[in-house]
Design a protein around this motif. Sequence first.
Motif, PDB file in Angstrom:
ATOM      1  N   GLN A 113       0.802  -1.226   0.000  1.00  0.00           N
ATOM      2  CA  GLN A 113       0.000   0.000   0.000  1.00  0.00           C
ATOM      3  C   GLN A 113       0.834   1.275   0.000  1.00  0.00           C
ATOM      4  OE1 GLN A 113      -3.058   0.047   3.006  1.00  0.00           O
ATOM      5  NE2 GLN A 113      -3.874  -1.923   2.326  1.00  0.00           N
ATOM      6  N   GLY A 114       2.149   1.164   0.217  1.00  0.00           N
ATOM      7  CA  GLY A 114       2.959   2.376   0.195  1.00  0.00           C
ATOM      8  C   GLY A 114       4.231   2.246   1.002  1.00  0.00           C
ATOM      9  N   ARG A 115       4.831   3.378   1.247  1.00  0.00           N
ATOM     10  CA  ARG A 115       6.110   3.434   1.961  1.00  0.00           C
ATOM     11  C   ARG A 115       5.954   2.967   3.400  1.00  0.00           C
ATOM     12  NH1 ARG A 115      10.030   5.717  -0.627  1.00  0.00           N
ATOM     13  NH2 ARG A 115       9.646   6.881  -2.516  1.00  0.00           N
ATOM     14  N   PHE A 116       7.067   2.463   3.952  1.00  0.00           N
ATOM     15  CA  PHE A 116       7.062   1.979   5.331  1.00  0.00           C
ATOM     16  C   PHE A 116       8.433   2.175   5.938  1.00  0.00           C
ATOM     17  CE2 PHE A 116       8.033  -1.482   2.463  1.00  0.00           C
ATOM     18  CZ  PHE A 116       9.165  -2.063   3.028  1.00  0.00           C
ATOM     19  N   THR A 117       8.490   2.045   7.257  1.00  0.00           N
ATOM     20  CA  THR A 117       9.727   2.195   8.016  1.00  0.00           C
ATOM     21  C   THR A 117      10.022   0.886   8.743  1.00  0.00           C
ATOM     22  OG1 THR A 117       9.319   4.539   8.365  1.00  0.00           O
ATOM     23  CG2 THR A 117      10.849   3.499   9.882  1.00  0.00           C
ATOM     24  N   LEU A 118      11.294   0.523   8.810  1.00  0.00           N
ATOM     25  CA  LEU A 118      11.742  -0.630   9.585  1.00  0.00           C
ATOM     26  C   LEU A 118      12.409  -0.101  10.839  1.00  0.00           C
ATOM     27  CD1 LEU A 118      13.330  -2.739   6.708  1.00  0.00           C
ATOM     28  CD2 LEU A 118      11.125  -3.124   7.820  1.00  0.00           C
ATOM     29  N   GLN A 119      11.808  -0.373  11.994  1.00  0.00           N
ATOM     30  CA  GLN A 119      12.344   0.105  13.266  1.00  0.00           C
ATOM     31  C   GLN A 119      13.001  -1.043  14.011  1.00  0.00           C
ATOM     32  OE1 GLN A 119       9.000   1.763  15.349  1.00  0.00           O
ATOM     33  NE2 GLN A 119       9.005   3.616  14.128  1.00  0.00           N
ATOM     34  N   GLY A 120      14.220  -0.813  14.466  1.00  0.00           N
ATOM     35  CA  GLY A 120      14.921  -1.814  15.255  1.00  0.00           C
ATOM     36  C   GLY A 120      14.355  -1.906  16.660  1.00  0.00           C
ATOM     37  N   ILE A 121      14.700  -2.996  17.333  1.00  0.00           N
ATOM     38  CA  ILE A 121      14.311  -3.165  18.732  1.00  0.00           C
ATOM     39  C   ILE A 121      15.585  -3.342  19.551  1.00  0.00           C
ATOM     40  CG2 ILE A 121      12.050  -4.101  18.122  1.00  0.00           C
ATOM     41  CD1 ILE A 121      13.203  -6.896  18.937  1.00  0.00           C
ATOM     42  N   ASP A 122      15.452  -3.847  20.783  1.00  0.00           N
ATOM     43  CA  ASP A 122      16.607  -3.957  21.679  1.00  0.00           C
ATOM     44  C   ASP A 122      17.667  -4.950  21.212  1.00  0.00           C
ATOM     45  OD1 ASP A 122      14.925  -6.102  22.108  1.00  0.00           O
ATOM     46  OD2 ASP A 122      15.152  -6.106  24.281  1.00  0.00           O
ATOM     47  N   ARG A 123      17.338  -5.865  20.334  1.00  0.00           N
ATOM     48  CA  ARG A 123      18.350  -6.752  19.745  1.00  0.00           C
ATOM     49  C   ARG A 123      18.142  -6.797  18.248  1.00  0.00           C
ATOM     50  NH1 ARG A 123      16.720 -12.757  20.233  1.00  0.00           N
ATOM     51  NH2 ARG A 123      14.469 -12.583  20.433  1.00  0.00           N
ATOM     52  N   ASP A 124      19.238  -7.014  17.512  1.00  0.00           N
ATOM     53  CA  ASP A 124      19.203  -6.903  16.064  1.00  0.00           C
ATOM     54  C   ASP A 124      18.651  -8.144  15.370  1.00  0.00           C
ATOM     55  OD1 ASP A 124      19.800  -5.247  13.762  1.00  0.00           O
ATOM     56  OD2 ASP A 124      21.349  -6.734  13.282  1.00  0.00           O
ATOM     57  N   GLN A 125      18.971  -9.340  15.896  1.00  0.00           N
ATOM     58  CA  GLN A 125      18.546 -10.577  15.234  1.00  0.00           C
ATOM     59  C   GLN A 125      18.011 -11.591  16.237  1.00  0.00           C
ATOM     60  OE1 GLN A 125      22.006 -11.926  12.987  1.00  0.00           O
ATOM     61  NE2 GLN A 125      21.238 -10.873  11.173  1.00  0.00           N
ATOM     62  N   ASP A 126      17.198 -12.518  15.717  1.00  0.00           N
ATOM     63  CA  ASP A 126      16.727 -13.615  16.562  1.00  0.00           C
ATOM     64  C   ASP A 126      17.687 -14.798  16.435  1.00  0.00           C
ATOM     65  OD1 ASP A 126      16.126 -14.879  14.125  1.00  0.00           O
ATOM     66  OD2 ASP A 126      13.961 -14.838  14.422  1.00  0.00           O
ATOM     67  N   ARG A 127      17.392 -15.896  17.111  1.00  0.00           N
ATOM     68  CA  ARG A 127      18.300 -17.047  17.120  1.00  0.00           C
ATOM     69  C   ARG A 127      18.410 -17.727  15.761  1.00  0.00           C
ATOM     70  NH1 ARG A 127      15.049 -21.842  20.224  1.00  0.00           N
ATOM     71  NH2 ARG A 127      13.006 -21.348  19.355  1.00  0.00           N
ATOM     72  N   TYR A 128      17.531 -17.408  14.828  1.00  0.00           N
ATOM     73  CA  TYR A 128      17.581 -17.983  13.482  1.00  0.00           C
ATOM     74  C   TYR A 128      18.300 -17.064  12.494  1.00  0.00           C
ATOM     75  CZ  TYR A 128      13.983 -20.854  15.628  1.00  0.00           C
ATOM     76  OH  TYR A 128      13.291 -21.678  16.477  1.00  0.00           O
ATOM     77  N   GLY A 129      18.821 -15.949  12.974  1.00  0.00           N
ATOM     78  CA  GLY A 129      19.555 -15.016  12.114  1.00  0.00           C
ATOM     79  C   GLY A 129      18.679 -14.041  11.350  1.00  0.00           C
TER      80      GLY A 129
END
Length: 163
Positions: A113-129
């Motif tokens: 539907q349009g533009r979006f933002t990717l916001q990080g959280i307290d950790r960068d990756q999960d255990r699956y990478g």
Amino acid sequence: MTAISQPVSDIRWPSFITITLAMCTALFLAIFLGGGPVATSAAVGSDPHRASFGICFGPDRYSCVVDGDTIWFEGRKIRIADINTPEISQPGCASEKRLGQQAQLRLQDLLNQGRFTLQGIDRDQDRYGRDLRIITRDGESLGEILVTEGLAERWQGHRRDWC
């Protein structure tokens, strides 16, 4: 032969050169003297990312939706960090698979539907990478939209039994 000297101000430039020079000068002044480019109404408040998302299948994945809480975006696998959705690949029952497919299609629709933002959280990756991100548009979480529509739950730190 004598050289004819003519002041630059007397030269008649073609109009496209004059316009181009004026635009470049204005842009230069805005960036270097004004602290940055002049914001236009289209740029104000806009989110930085946009892509055309399909449904993932096969080994080549660039920008596609795996399921209701996992996507590939520009070659990176992203787990939507603020939600959990029913499983499609290994569902516990037929109703979980159906709900998971609905979440997958709805997420695809929302992303397209349009533009979006990717916001990080307290950790960068999960255990699956997978990269952990919250996807927002105009400050609203797309995951929260799925929760409101009954296609997801807020992430509680573990998977839920959807059967």
